[in-house]
Enzyme design. Structure first.
Site, PDB file in Angstrom:
ATOM      1  N   SER A 118      60.801  84.309 -25.309  1.00 20.71           N
ATOM      2  CA  SER A 118      59.487  83.931 -25.772  1.00 20.71           C
ATOM      3  C   SER A 118      59.668  83.597 -27.712  1.00 20.71           C
ATOM      4  O   SER A 118      60.435  82.085 -27.810  1.00 20.71           O
ATOM      5  CB  SER A 118      58.150  84.783 -25.212  1.00 20.71           C
ATOM      6  OG  SER A 118      56.658  84.286 -25.750  1.00 20.71           O
ATOM      7  N   HIS A 143      58.980  79.658 -22.696  1.00 20.79           N
ATOM      8  CA  HIS A 143      58.073  79.551 -21.632  1.00 20.79           C
ATOM      9  C   HIS A 143      56.443  79.308 -21.700  1.00 20.79           C
ATOM     10  O   HIS A 143      56.454  79.467 -23.277  1.00 20.79           O
ATOM     11  CB  HIS A 143      58.064  80.775 -20.009  1.00 20.79           C
ATOM     12  CG  HIS A 143      57.889  82.064 -21.310  1.00 20.79           C
ATOM     13  ND1 HIS A 143      57.040  83.372 -20.980  1.00 20.79           N
ATOM     14  CD2 HIS A 143      56.824  82.320 -22.382  1.00 20.79           C
ATOM     15  CE1 HIS A 143      57.123  84.632 -21.464  1.00 20.79           C
ATOM     16  NE2 HIS A 143      56.637  83.643 -22.628  1.00 20.79           N
TER      17      HIS A 143
END
EC number: 3.4.21.92
Length: 223
Positions: A118, A143
Site C-alpha cells: 500500500s 491497491h
C-alpha cells in the site's frame, strides 16, 4: 489500505496494531573519545540508512522526514538508503514522506525487506531511478485508496469524502505511472483490487529496478 484515521490508528485492512515487542539490544563501540553505547537504529543512521519497519502513520512519517532532513544537512551529495518492511498505512503520512524524498538533494535508494504494501509500495517506487531494490522473497502490494469511516454522516459529508477519495485515487494512479513502466489505463485496472507482486513481478512492473540476490551489488549503487 491507503486511508486515514482521526486517531492515527491502524488503517491497513486486516492488520492489527503491533503489540509488545522484544527489547531492542544496545551495544558499545570504541571510538577516539572512548566507548559509545548505541542501538542498531542509531548505528544504521550513522551509515545513512533509514529503516521503515512499522506502519506508515503520522509518528513514523515525522521520524522518517526528520532523518531525511538531518542526513541532507550532513552531506547533501551522498545517497541515503531506506530499508522498507511495512504494511502501509495513512495516505497523508505517506505523501508527507514522499514529498520529502523528492525535496531533499540526496538520492534515496529504497530496499524492500519482507513487504512494501500500500503506502509503503509508493515510497518504494519513489526511490531514485536505478536504485530501487527488493530482496528475492519480498512482496509489493498495490491497491486503491480508502477513507476510514466513509459512508457515514449527512449527504454533504459523504460527498466531501467521495470527492477526497477520488482525488487520492487520481494522485495514486498518476504517481504509480510516473514511477513505473505502466500506462494510466493499466494502473487504473491493476489497483482496483489488492494486487500482490513478487519481487520479480514488481521488477517487470517497473516499481523496482533490481532484485537483490547478493549484497555485493549494493555498494556499487551508493555514491
Amino acid at each position: 489500505m491507503l486511508g486515514g484515521s482521526a486517531h492515527g490508528g491502524p488503517v491497513f485492512g486486516g492488520v492489527q496494531a503491533p503489540g509488545a515487542r522484544y527489547i531492542l539490544p544496545s551495544f558499545e563501540e570504541r571510538t577516539a573519545y572512548g566507548y559509545k553505547r548505541q542501538d542498531p537504529y542509531a548505528k544504521l543512521f550513522e551509515d545513512r540508512i533509514i529503516f521503515l519497519g512499522v506502519q506508515v502513520d503520522d509518528a513514523s512519517a515525522d521520524d522518517i522526514m526528520a532523518q531525511l532532513l538531518v542526513l541532507e544537512s550532513q552531506d547533501p551529495d551522498r545517497d541515503i538508503v531506506m530499508y522498507i518492511n511495512s504494511p502501509g498505512g495513512s495516505f497523508t503520512a505517506m505523501t508527507a514522506i514522499y514529498d520529502t524524498m523528492q525535496y531533499v538533494r540526496p538520492q534515496i535508494q529504497t530496499v524492500v525487506l519482507g513487504q512494501a504494501a500500500s503506502a509503503a509500495a509508493v515510497l518504494t517506487a519513489a526511490g531514485a531511478p536505478g536504485k530501487r531494490l527488493a530482496l528475492p522473497n519480498a512482496r509489493i502490494l498495490i491497491h486503491q485508496p480508502a477513507v476510514g469511516e466513509a459512508g457515514h454522516g449527512q449527504a454533504s459529508d459523504i460527498l466531501i469524502q467521495s470527492n477526497e477519495i477520488n482525488r487520492m485515487r487520481a494522485w495514486l494512479e498518476e504517481t504509480l505511472v510516473k514511477h513505473s513502466s505502466r500506462t494510466l489505463e493499466q494502473v487504473n485496472k491493476d489497483i482496483e483490487r489488492d494486487n500482490i507482486l513478487s519481487a520479480t513481478e514488481a521488477l517487470k512492473y517497473g516499481l523496482i529496478d533490481q532484485v537483490l540476490t547478493s549484497r555485493k551489488t549494493l555498494p556499487a549503487l551508493v555514491k
